[in-house]
Design a protein around this motif. Structure first.
Motif, mmCIF file in Angstrom:
data_model
loop_
_atom_site.group_PDB
_atom_site.id
_atom_site.type_symbol
_atom_site.label_atom_id
_atom_site.label_comp_id
_atom_site.label_asym_id
_atom_site.label_seq_id
_atom_site.Cartn_x
_atom_site.Cartn_y
_atom_site.Cartn_z
ATOM 1 N N VAL A 1 0.850 -1.200 0.000
ATOM 2 C CA VAL A 1 0.000 0.000 0.000
ATOM 3 C C VAL A 1 0.883 1.247 0.000
ATOM 4 O O VAL A 1 0.670 2.186 -0.788
ATOM 5 C CB VAL A 1 -0.961 -0.017 1.213
ATOM 6 N N MET A 2 1.917 1.256 0.840
ATOM 7 C CA MET A 2 2.801 2.439 0.871
ATOM 8 C C MET A 2 3.501 2.624 -0.474
ATOM 9 O O MET A 2 3.636 3.746 -0.964
ATOM 10 C CB MET A 2 3.815 2.304 2.007
ATOM 11 N N ALA B 1 4.061 5.450 -5.578
ATOM 12 C CA ALA B 1 4.083 5.401 -7.047
ATOM 13 C C ALA B 1 3.021 6.335 -7.618
ATOM 14 O O ALA B 1 3.257 7.053 -8.598
ATOM 15 C CB ALA B 1 3.855 3.964 -7.523
ATOM 16 N N GLN B 2 1.852 6.362 -6.993
ATOM 17 C CA GLN B 2 0.778 7.239 -7.473
ATOM 18 C C GLN B 2 1.190 8.714 -7.369
ATOM 19 O O GLN B 2 0.804 9.535 -8.189
ATOM 20 C CB GLN B 2 -0.486 6.998 -6.642
ATOM 21 N N ALA C 1 6.630 8.837 -7.387
ATOM 22 C CA ALA C 1 7.941 8.259 -7.031
ATOM 23 C C ALA C 1 8.213 7.027 -7.892
ATOM 24 O O ALA C 1 7.295 6.404 -8.414
ATOM 25 C CB ALA C 1 7.961 7.887 -5.552
ATOM 26 N N GLU C 2 9.496 6.707 -8.014
ATOM 27 C CA GLU C 2 9.894 5.499 -8.755
ATOM 28 C C GLU C 2 10.408 4.506 -7.715
ATOM 29 O O GLU C 2 11.180 4.877 -6.834
ATOM 30 C CB GLU C 2 11.009 5.885 -9.725
ATOM 31 N N LEU C 3 9.982 3.256 -7.830
ATOM 32 C CA LEU C 3 10.426 2.259 -6.846
ATOM 33 C C LEU C 3 11.663 1.559 -7.379
ATOM 34 O O LEU C 3 11.747 1.246 -8.569
ATOM 35 C CB LEU C 3 9.306 1.258 -6.581
ATOM 36 N N PRO D 1 -4.242 2.653 -3.887
ATOM 37 C CA PRO D 1 -3.263 2.069 -4.821
ATOM 38 C C PRO D 1 -2.362 1.067 -4.102
ATOM 39 O O PRO D 1 -2.052 1.230 -2.922
ATOM 40 C CB PRO D 1 -2.458 3.289 -5.282
ATOM 41 N N ARG D 2 -1.980 0.017 -4.816
ATOM 42 C CA ARG D 2 -1.129 -1.028 -4.233
ATOM 43 C C ARG D 2 -0.172 -1.506 -5.299
ATOM 44 O O ARG D 2 -0.598 -1.762 -6.425
ATOM 45 C CB ARG D 2 -2.034 -2.204 -3.824
ATOM 46 N N VAL D 3 1.081 -1.658 -4.986
ATOM 47 C CA VAL D 3 2.047 -2.254 -5.919
ATOM 48 C C VAL D 3 2.385 -3.631 -5.366
ATOM 49 O O VAL D 3 2.954 -3.748 -4.277
ATOM 50 C CB VAL D 3 3.332 -1.386 -6.013
ATOM 51 N N LEU D 4 2.024 -4.671 -6.095
ATOM 52 C CA LEU D 4 2.235 -6.025 -5.578
ATOM 53 C C LEU D 4 3.720 -6.386 -5.553
ATOM 54 O O LEU D 4 4.432 -6.162 -6.528
ATOM 55 C CB LEU D 4 1.489 -7.052 -6.422
#
Ligand code: SF4
Length: 489
Positions: A35-36, A41-42, A45-47, A181-184
């Protein structure tokens, strides 16, 4: 004449902030990290998976037991060294350790720029130094309902943490939703869905209620909407998680909430496997068992942490139950779901655990014949009820008992796995084995992600090109203590 170049250094868009994440602890914590990461990302930021390339490093910590706290502190210190030597400008500590040691982290590790508690996930934006974040992005997150048990226990001090250094008065009450938003961070074909957060149970060895707040369920429709979206994006396996998933919906006035949720999820066409972690012993209803038994997509898999089997220890643990009751319940599970896989975990060396009480536990393990079992050495937690109990056992004694219990289970596991040789199962292929590139590896419905053993695949018929994330029928050809070997048929 060549066209005039109007661009220059200063008019270029600034490079996105690069954020690296280290997520420790359980799948519930992993979902918080996802979630963070989604919120970051939303916000642009770039992960990055590389701490050396990150402008901001976030460590999402665990504070479950002493060893988990130590691992969290060690990781924060390691990332502080990256910050000192690399390009990272900010170090953020998030998660359970923050709820427990908020002030101490900031006092003792000056490299830490910001902390984010388990109930403050949206604060990650400000903590990472992202500008222009609207104030409402940090909340409020309103929890309207709670269970009567939770309210009662709150009145009697279950959630008190006044003595903890810097703990904010407000208990965490955050819950993400289907539009968060969630990045799996899991492989594209498998995802966790957190259906509830917090815990109201009174277990005297556990501080999770103080770290995570009152039990609260996500809305039924929100869970279904998230599962549908995940299925559309290619997820085939969903694992529902929560401290106690079997209480799901009680705070919303739902009866048989988990069973209803499983039934509805089983109707999502693209999903293939659905499972849930964890069950509380006296919350496993006949309706839940029948739901598991009657839906092929719901894995016949129950993880019920029993913690002990001696009624006197369980009473001191403030859990209730005992070997006789548990054996009857296991018999019912196996009767209603004949192919059920059972996992449990125990705490060994609880204060005052006598030789006799430990023997009761060993006898129970021999009789219950679990498929999978975990053991934890009792770990003293300030703030937990058991902290003040007398007759603590030495670390040496506890470790001896833990090993003894594991060796009993090892023999049982070996026999149960041998009985699978020659049988066929569906297998979710996870790609090349981590241990040798010559083998593939996967899981069956008997294996929860990241928890249980693996299935190595050593043979595949000609003409089949096995692909990661796809399901294959396989036959078990060998059984080892924890892992199995299979061939695709
Ligand atoms: S059920 Fe007991 S052990 Fe599990 S999280 Fe709740 S209080 Fe802790």
């Amino acid at each position: 004449m060549s066209p005039k170049n109007t661009s220059n250094e200063t008019s270029r868009a600034p490079a996105p902030l690069k954020v690296g994440f280290v997520s420790l602890g359980c799948p519930k914590n992993l979902v918080d990290s996802e979630v963070m990461m989604g919120l970051l990302a939303q916000a642009g930021a770039e992960l990055t998976p590389s701490a050396d390339k990150a402008d901001v490093i976030v460590v999402n910590t665990c504070s479950f037991i002493a060893s988990a706290q130590q691992e969290s502190v060690d990781t924060v210190l390691e990332m502080a060294r990256h910050k000192a030597s690399g390009q990272a400008k900010r170090l953020v500590v998030a998660g359970c350790l923050v709820e427990r040691f908020r002030n101490e982290i900031q006092k003792n590790i000056p490299e830490v720029d910001a902390v984010v508690g388990t109930g403050e996930l949206a604060k990650i934006l400000g903590a990472a130094g992202l500008a222009g974040v609207p104030a409402e992005a940090n909340g409020p997150f309103t929890i309207l309902n709670s269970r009567p048990e939770g309210n009662h226990r709150r009145q009697h001090g279950r959630f008190d943490r006044d003595s903890w250094d810097g703990a904010i008065a407000e208990l965490p009450n955050y819950l993400y939703d289907d539009d968060t938003p969630r990045v799996l961070a899991t492989p594209r074909y498998s995802a966790y869905i957190k259906i509830a957060e917090g815990c109201d149970h009174p277990c005297s060895f556990c501080i999770i209620p103080q770290l995570r707040g009152l039990f609260r369920s996500r809305r039924f429709e929100s869970v279904i909407a998230e599962a549908e979206r995940l299925a559309k994006s290619g997820v085939r396996e969903i694992t529902l998680i929560g401290q106690d998933t079997t209480c799901y919906g009680e705070d919303l006035g739902l009866k048989n909430g988990l069973a209803l949720l499983l039934e509805k999820l089983a109707g999502i066409e693209d999903l293939r496997w659905i499972r849930f972690l964890y069950a509380y012993p006296n919350k496993i209803t006949g309706r839940l068992l029948e739901t598991i038994a009657s839906h092929d997509k719901v894995c016949s898999y129950i993880d019920v942490p029993l913690q002990h089997a001696s009624p006197t220890v369980l009473k001191r643990m403030k859990r209730g139950g005992g070997a006789d009751l548990f054996l009857r319940s296991i018999e019912r599970m196996r009767r209603v779901i004949p192919d059920v896989t059972l996992r449990t975990s125990f705490i060994v060396g609880f204060p005052g655990e006598t030789e006799k009480e430990f023997e009761e536990l060993c006898d129970f393990v021999r009789e219950a014949e679990f498929d999978w079992m975990g053991t934890f050495a009792y770990s003293d937690q300030e703030g937990a009820g058991a902290f003040d109990l007398a007759n603590k056992l030495s670390g040496h004694e506890i470790e001896g008992r833990r090993k003894e219990l594991m060796s009993i289970q090892k023999k049982i596991g070996r026999v149960r796995k041998k009985s699978l040789v020659g049988r066929e199962f569906d297998l979710l292929l996870m790609g090349s084995s981590d241990e040798t590139a010559l083998l593939l590896e996967g899981r069956t419905a008997m294996h929860a992600p990241e928890i249980d053993g693996k299935v190595f695949v050593n043979n595949c018929p000609e003409g089949i090109d096995p692909r990661e994330g796809e399901f294959y029928r396989c036959r078990i050809v060998e059984a080892h203590d924890y892992d199995l070997v299979a061939e695709i048929v």
